[in-house]
Design a protein around this motif. Structure first.
Motif, PDB file in Angstrom:
ATOM      1  N   ASN A  11       0.808  -1.218   0.000  1.00 54.13           N
ATOM      2  CA  ASN A  11       0.000   0.000   0.000  1.00 54.13           C
ATOM      3  C   ASN A  11       0.844   1.273   0.000  1.00 54.13           C
ATOM      4  N   GLN A  12       2.083   1.160  -0.474  1.00 55.05           N
ATOM      5  CA  GLN A  12       2.949   2.324  -0.595  1.00 55.05           C
ATOM      6  C   GLN A  12       2.805   2.930  -1.995  1.00 55.05           C
ATOM      7  N   VAL A  13       2.800   4.255  -2.074  1.00 56.79           N
ATOM      8  CA  VAL A  13       2.646   4.930  -3.357  1.00 56.79           C
ATOM      9  C   VAL A  13       3.910   4.748  -4.205  1.00 56.79           C
ATOM     10  N   PHE A  14       3.705   4.393  -5.455  1.00 60.07           N
ATOM     11  CA  PHE A  14       4.808   4.322  -6.415  1.00 60.07           C
ATOM     12  C   PHE A  14       4.502   5.302  -7.544  1.00 60.07           C
ATOM     13  N   SER A  15       5.434   6.180  -7.846  1.00 62.03           N
ATOM     14  CA  SER A  15       5.244   7.169  -8.903  1.00 62.03           C
ATOM     15  C   SER A  15       6.138   6.836 -10.097  1.00 62.03           C
ATOM     16  N   PHE A  16       5.529   6.728 -11.244  1.00 59.34           N
ATOM     17  CA  PHE A  16       6.266   6.485 -12.488  1.00 59.34           C
ATOM     18  C   PHE A  16       6.461   7.812 -13.205  1.00 59.34           C
ATOM     19  N   GLU A  17       7.714   8.141 -13.489  1.00 53.52           N
ATOM     20  CA  GLU A  17       8.033   9.346 -14.238  1.00 53.52           C
ATOM     21  C   GLU A  17       8.582   8.933 -15.591  1.00 53.52           C
ATOM     22  N   SER A  18       7.802   9.173 -16.603  1.00 51.27           N
ATOM     23  CA  SER A  18       8.125   8.687 -17.946  1.00 51.27           C
ATOM     24  C   SER A  18       9.468   9.208 -18.434  1.00 51.27           C
ATOM     25  N   GLY A  19      10.277   8.295 -18.977  1.00 51.18           N
ATOM     26  CA  GLY A  19      11.546   8.678 -19.562  1.00 51.18           C
ATOM     27  C   GLY A  19      12.704   8.724 -18.588  1.00 51.18           C
ATOM     28  N   THR A  20      12.448   8.368 -17.324  1.00 48.07           N
ATOM     29  CA  THR A  20      13.522   8.416 -16.328  1.00 48.07           C
ATOM     30  C   THR A  20      13.963   7.028 -15.871  1.00 48.07           C
ATOM     31  N   GLN A  21      13.284   5.989 -16.355  1.00 45.46           N
ATOM     32  CA  GLN A  21      13.592   4.642 -15.896  1.00 45.46           C
ATOM     33  C   GLN A  21      14.904   4.129 -16.502  1.00 45.46           C
ATOM     34  N   ALA A  22      15.602   3.317 -15.728  1.00 46.04           N
ATOM     35  CA  ALA A  22      16.896   2.789 -16.167  1.00 46.04           C
ATOM     36  C   ALA A  22      16.751   1.649 -17.162  1.00 46.04           C
ATOM     37  N   LYS A  23      15.609   0.953 -17.107  1.00 48.29           N
ATOM     38  CA  LYS A  23      15.388  -0.194 -17.988  1.00 48.29           C
ATOM     39  C   LYS A  23      14.089  -0.010 -18.775  1.00 48.29           C
TER      40      LYS A  23
END
Length: 227
Positions: free
Chosen positions: A55-67
């Protein structure tokens, strides 16, 4: 090869059918699975927030992921087709990870049910809850289950409100995306018929094409010809 060509033809037909209703906003909650307007290949994946199994918030920021990411939206652990598809995709998991991909799944199930509701709760995938619909709407996949169908689900023992913790009665059209490290969608499979799911062999072929930069093959050939 003939089989793959048939699959690609179906993908094109599905693509035409699901983007036909251009009058509505992509992020709307649509009235049926056939009316959704999903993000397609070449578009930039949106930022979104979901919750993990704790139940922890995860934020996806497009274009910043390593894979690069293989991202699959599924209806929930209560759906037998979703369970079969998740199990089937395990056949591709090792190869996808060897190619450098992260593998994520998103459903409408609330965080505490993400693993509990699955046939195999010990899977090694990363699964997120989108009961608040942030990701589902951002990708243009949200549609509302009408009252008649919801009543049928209840008669089958499927309680959408209990599963999501919300009363919106919204589901995603099942979809699988490959999102590059630049945030651009490199592959997309969306089918409003929830019984038809992406075959692992097709996903692996698309992943291989991404790793080989197949999309830029014509540009590379043209540059080579000019030398």
């Amino acid at each position: 090869m003939k089989k793959l060509a048939t699959v690609l033809s179906i993908l094109l037909l599905v693509g035409f059918s699901v983007v036909s209703n251009a009058a509505d906003d992509r992020t709307d909650i649509h009235s049926s699975a056939e009316e959704v307007q999903p993000l397609l290949v070449g578009m930039v994946a949106p930022d979104f927030t979901v919750r993990d199994v704790e139940n922890q918030v995860f934020s996806f920021e497009s274009g910043t992921q390593a894979k690069p990411i293989v991202l699959t939206f599924f209806r929930g652990g209560w759906c037998p087709y979703c369970n079969m598809h998740l199990s089937e995709l395990r056949l591709a998991e090792e190869q996808l990870k060897a190619m450098g991909f992260d593998i994520w799944f998103i459903s409408i199930d609330k965080p505490e049910l993400l693993l509990e509701s699955l046939d195999d709760p010990n899977i090694g995938y990363t699964i997120y809850s989108d009961s608040a619909l942030n990701a589902t709407r951002a990708f243009g996949l949200a549609f509302r289950v009408d009252d008649e169908l919801n009543e049928r689900y209840l008669n089958y023992g499927i309680d959408l409100e209990k599963a999501s913790g919300e009363n919106h009665h919204v589901l995603p059209v099942p979809a699988t995306y490959i999102i590059g490290t630049d945030g651009v969608i490199n592959f997309a499979y969306i089918n409003p018929d929830y019984k038809v799911r992406l075959h692992p062999d097709v996903l692996l072929a698309a992943a291989k094409a991404y790793t080989e930069d197949a999309d830029n093959r014509l540009v590379a050939k043209l540059k080579q010809a000019k030398k």
